[in-house]
Scaffold this motif. Structure first.
Motif, mmCIF file in Angstrom:
data_model
loop_
_atom_site.group_PDB
_atom_site.id
_atom_site.type_symbol
_atom_site.label_atom_id
_atom_site.label_comp_id
_atom_site.label_asym_id
_atom_site.label_seq_id
_atom_site.Cartn_x
_atom_site.Cartn_y
_atom_site.Cartn_z
ATOM 1 N N VAL A 1 44.797 78.191 -22.858
ATOM 2 C CA VAL A 1 43.928 77.386 -23.715
ATOM 3 C C VAL A 1 44.633 76.093 -24.111
ATOM 4 O O VAL A 1 44.030 75.005 -24.088
ATOM 5 C CB VAL A 1 43.516 78.174 -24.973
ATOM 6 C CG1 VAL A 1 42.691 77.297 -25.907
ATOM 7 C CG2 VAL A 1 42.740 79.425 -24.580
ATOM 8 N N ASP A 2 45.912 76.199 -24.440
ATOM 9 C CA ASP A 2 46.665 74.998 -24.809
ATOM 10 C C ASP A 2 46.747 74.023 -23.632
ATOM 11 O O ASP A 2 46.607 72.805 -23.810
ATOM 12 C CB ASP A 2 48.077 75.368 -25.261
ATOM 13 C CG ASP A 2 48.090 76.080 -26.601
ATOM 14 O OD1 ASP A 2 47.064 76.015 -27.322
ATOM 15 O OD2 ASP A 2 49.112 76.719 -26.923
ATOM 16 N N ARG A 3 46.962 74.566 -22.447
ATOM 17 C CA ARG A 3 47.020 73.709 -21.261
ATOM 18 C C ARG A 3 45.678 73.028 -21.020
ATOM 19 O O ARG A 3 45.608 71.830 -20.717
ATOM 20 C CB ARG A 3 47.435 74.531 -20.032
ATOM 21 C CG ARG A 3 47.739 73.678 -18.799
ATOM 22 C CD ARG A 3 48.110 74.536 -17.610
ATOM 23 N NE ARG A 3 49.293 75.343 -17.881
ATOM 24 C CZ ARG A 3 49.316 76.666 -17.850
ATOM 25 N NH1 ARG A 3 48.216 77.359 -17.571
ATOM 26 N NH2 ARG A 3 50.421 77.318 -18.105
ATOM 27 N N PHE A 4 44.607 73.780 -21.184
ATOM 28 C CA PHE A 4 43.267 73.219 -21.028
ATOM 29 C C PHE A 4 43.028 72.085 -22.029
ATOM 30 O O PHE A 4 42.536 71.011 -21.663
ATOM 31 C CB PHE A 4 42.219 74.312 -21.221
ATOM 32 C CG PHE A 4 40.800 73.808 -21.300
ATOM 33 C CD1 PHE A 4 40.132 73.365 -20.172
ATOM 34 C CD2 PHE A 4 40.131 73.779 -22.520
ATOM 35 C CE1 PHE A 4 38.826 72.898 -20.239
ATOM 36 C CE2 PHE A 4 38.829 73.330 -22.612
ATOM 37 C CZ PHE A 4 38.175 72.879 -21.472
ATOM 38 N N ASN A 5 43.380 72.304 -23.280
ATOM 39 C CA ASN A 5 43.184 71.266 -24.290
ATOM 40 C C ASN A 5 43.991 70.007 -23.957
ATOM 41 O O ASN A 5 43.533 68.882 -24.195
ATOM 42 C CB ASN A 5 43.559 71.789 -25.672
ATOM 43 C CG ASN A 5 42.559 72.820 -26.195
ATOM 44 O OD1 ASN A 5 41.382 72.777 -25.850
ATOM 45 N ND2 ASN A 5 43.033 73.746 -27.019
ATOM 46 N N GLY A 6 45.182 70.205 -23.426
ATOM 47 C CA GLY A 6 45.979 69.054 -22.996
ATOM 48 C C GLY A 6 45.306 68.295 -21.865
ATOM 49 O O GLY A 6 45.291 67.053 -21.836
ATOM 50 N N PHE A 7 44.738 69.044 -20.909
ATOM 51 C CA PHE A 7 44.022 68.410 -19.793
ATOM 52 C C PHE A 7 42.805 67.638 -20.305
ATOM 53 O O PHE A 7 42.495 66.553 -19.818
ATOM 54 C CB PHE A 7 43.579 69.461 -18.784
ATOM 55 C CG PHE A 7 44.691 70.025 -17.930
ATOM 56 C CD1 PHE A 7 45.975 69.514 -17.998
ATOM 57 C CD2 PHE A 7 44.443 71.076 -17.059
ATOM 58 C CE1 PHE A 7 46.995 70.027 -17.202
ATOM 59 C CE2 PHE A 7 45.441 71.591 -16.254
ATOM 60 C CZ PHE A 7 46.722 71.070 -16.335
ATOM 61 N N VAL A 8 42.110 68.220 -21.274
ATOM 62 C CA VAL A 8 40.937 67.550 -21.844
ATOM 63 C C VAL A 8 41.333 66.224 -22.477
ATOM 64 O O VAL A 8 40.655 65.202 -22.293
ATOM 65 C CB VAL A 8 40.237 68.457 -22.875
ATOM 66 C CG1 VAL A 8 39.210 67.659 -23.680
ATOM 67 C CG2 VAL A 8 39.568 69.631 -22.178
ATOM 68 N N GLU A 9 42.435 66.204 -23.200
ATOM 69 C CA GLU A 9 42.879 64.958 -23.832
ATOM 70 C C GLU A 9 43.239 63.917 -22.778
ATOM 71 O O GLU A 9 42.959 62.719 -22.951
ATOM 72 C CB GLU A 9 44.067 65.220 -24.748
ATOM 73 C CG GLU A 9 43.694 65.967 -26.025
ATOM 74 C CD GLU A 9 42.578 65.266 -26.785
ATOM 75 O OE1 GLU A 9 42.668 64.027 -26.970
ATOM 76 O OE2 GLU A 9 41.607 65.951 -27.182
ATOM 77 N N ARG A 10 43.869 64.354 -21.712
ATOM 78 C CA ARG A 10 44.199 63.409 -20.633
ATOM 79 C C ARG A 10 42.939 62.834 -20.011
ATOM 80 O O ARG A 10 42.862 61.637 -19.723
ATOM 81 C CB ARG A 10 45.053 64.105 -19.572
ATOM 82 C CG ARG A 10 46.467 64.417 -20.029
ATOM 83 C CD ARG A 10 47.185 65.333 -19.064
ATOM 84 N NE ARG A 10 47.343 64.738 -17.735
ATOM 85 C CZ ARG A 10 47.892 65.382 -16.703
ATOM 86 N NH1 ARG A 10 48.311 66.644 -16.859
ATOM 87 N NH2 ARG A 10 48.018 64.783 -15.542
ATOM 88 N N ARG A 11 41.924 63.674 -19.819
ATOM 89 C CA ARG A 11 40.669 63.183 -19.245
ATOM 90 C C ARG A 11 39.966 62.239 -20.207
ATOM 91 O O ARG A 11 39.398 61.224 -19.781
ATOM 92 C CB ARG A 11 39.765 64.379 -18.902
ATOM 93 C CG ARG A 11 38.468 63.971 -18.218
ATOM 94 C CD ARG A 11 38.721 63.248 -16.931
ATOM 95 N NE ARG A 11 37.488 62.736 -16.337
ATOM 96 C CZ ARG A 11 37.377 61.552 -15.730
ATOM 97 N NH1 ARG A 11 38.432 60.761 -15.640
ATOM 98 N NH2 ARG A 11 36.229 61.166 -15.230
ATOM 99 N N ARG A 12 39.997 62.560 -21.489
ATOM 100 C CA ARG A 12 39.390 61.666 -22.489
ATOM 101 C C ARG A 12 40.050 60.286 -22.480
ATOM 102 O O ARG A 12 39.414 59.280 -22.786
ATOM 103 C CB ARG A 12 39.503 62.283 -23.878
ATOM 104 C CG ARG A 12 38.522 63.420 -24.132
ATOM 105 C CD ARG A 12 38.831 64.118 -25.442
ATOM 106 N NE ARG A 12 37.828 65.140 -25.770
ATOM 107 C CZ ARG A 12 38.053 66.175 -26.555
ATOM 108 N NH1 ARG A 12 39.252 66.336 -27.119
ATOM 109 N NH2 ARG A 12 37.096 67.056 -26.788
ATOM 110 N N SER A 13 41.323 60.233 -22.129
ATOM 111 C CA SER A 13 42.039 58.955 -22.080
ATOM 112 C C SER A 13 41.690 58.151 -20.839
ATOM 113 O O SER A 13 42.130 57.000 -20.698
ATOM 114 C CB SER A 13 43.550 59.191 -22.136
ATOM 115 O OG SER A 13 44.031 59.693 -20.902
ATOM 116 N N GLY A 14 40.921 58.751 -19.927
ATOM 117 C CA GLY A 14 40.496 58.049 -18.718
ATOM 118 C C GLY A 14 41.238 58.435 -17.461
ATOM 119 O O GLY A 14 40.938 57.925 -16.379
#
Length: 268
Positions: A44-57
């Protein structure tokens, strides 16, 4: 945490992107995740990190780390361009252009996707790949090792690092070179402009500089009747055709009907 709840927690990304990020973060097959399986905290933590990276573009493919291309899969990161459907069409054109080529050269190889894909498609071929970027060469060599295929990757400028004894013996030259003009860079989508390597995108003030050099040099290396096939800008078709006029340059369109490829044939 339940995988369904994890997905529902992200409302600002398209569903298909969230699903891909969860697959990448968990290493689980999607058929498992859609059943609402329990995930470990680290996933879950890894997923949330990936989501933040995607949100950054950041492009999805860099976050996932791999891209399927023809018969292979290659690793990609910000050191190399992300292979796109147009380049996969170039791969198909190249596969159909020469029956059982003996020697293949891929210029501006990037991740090595074209070179490795062609070696997988024609195992009997001797395949060489070249890139001016040392970072790209490192990525391409790692992908060659991962694929377990015999492709020689050189660091250098276009044809320059090729062995002299290949002159006049190459059946097929392929390339997805830089073909964007400097003034066009700001018009690219933000995820491309801000994250992919500019040197692999921009050729110079005009945009056709690298293609002109490929056209000029190809004749020395191609065998009589040998083929050169390159991806080009949709805006430069007529100019690029002129560069390849000594090779009877033919412009072909992509699946969207845009002028996207040039095919040249060495004199017999």
């Amino acid at each position: 945490m339940n995988s369904s709840d994890v997905l529902r927690s992200v409302s600002d990304l398209p569903d298909h992107e969230s699903r891909r990020l969860l697959v990448a973060a968990s290493g689980r097959h999607w058929t498992e995740l859609i059943l609402g399986m329990e995930l470990e905290d680290v996933e879950v933590d890894r997923f949330n990190g990936f989501v933040e990276r995607r949100r950054s573009g950041e492009p999805l493919q860099y976050i996932e780390g791999t891209v399927s291309f023809g018969p292979i899969e290659v690793s990609v990161d910000p050191r190399v361009l992300i292979p796109r459907p147009e380049t996969e069409q170039l791969f198909e054109i190249a596969c159909n252009a020469v029956e059982a080529p003996k020697v293949v050269v891929d210029l501006c190889t990037g991740s090595g996707n074209l070179a490795i894909g062609l070696k997988a498609a024609v195992p009997s071929a001797t395949v060489y790949a070249v890139d001016l970027s040392e970072d790209a060469v490192d990525v391409a060599r790692a992908n060659v090792r991962s694929a377990g295929l015999d492709v020689t990757v050189y660091h250098g400028d276009l044809f320059e690092p090729l062995p002299d004894n290949l002159a006049g013996r190459v059946d097929l030259v392929v390339s997805n070179p830089p073909y964007i003009a400097e003034h066009e860079l700001n018009d690219l989508p933000a995820d491309v402009r801000d994250h992919e390597p500019v040197a692999a995108l921009v050729a110079g003030p005009v945009g056709d500089e690298v293609l002109a050099r490929i056209a000029e040099g190809a004749g020395k290396w191609l065998t009589p009747g040998g083929i050169v096939a390159c991806e080009i800008s949709e805006f430069h078709g007529s100019v690029v055709a002129g560069h390849f006029s000594d090779l009877r340059g033919e412009i072909r369109t992509d699946l969207s009907g845009k002028e996207r490829f040039v095919i040249g044939v060495a004199p017999q």
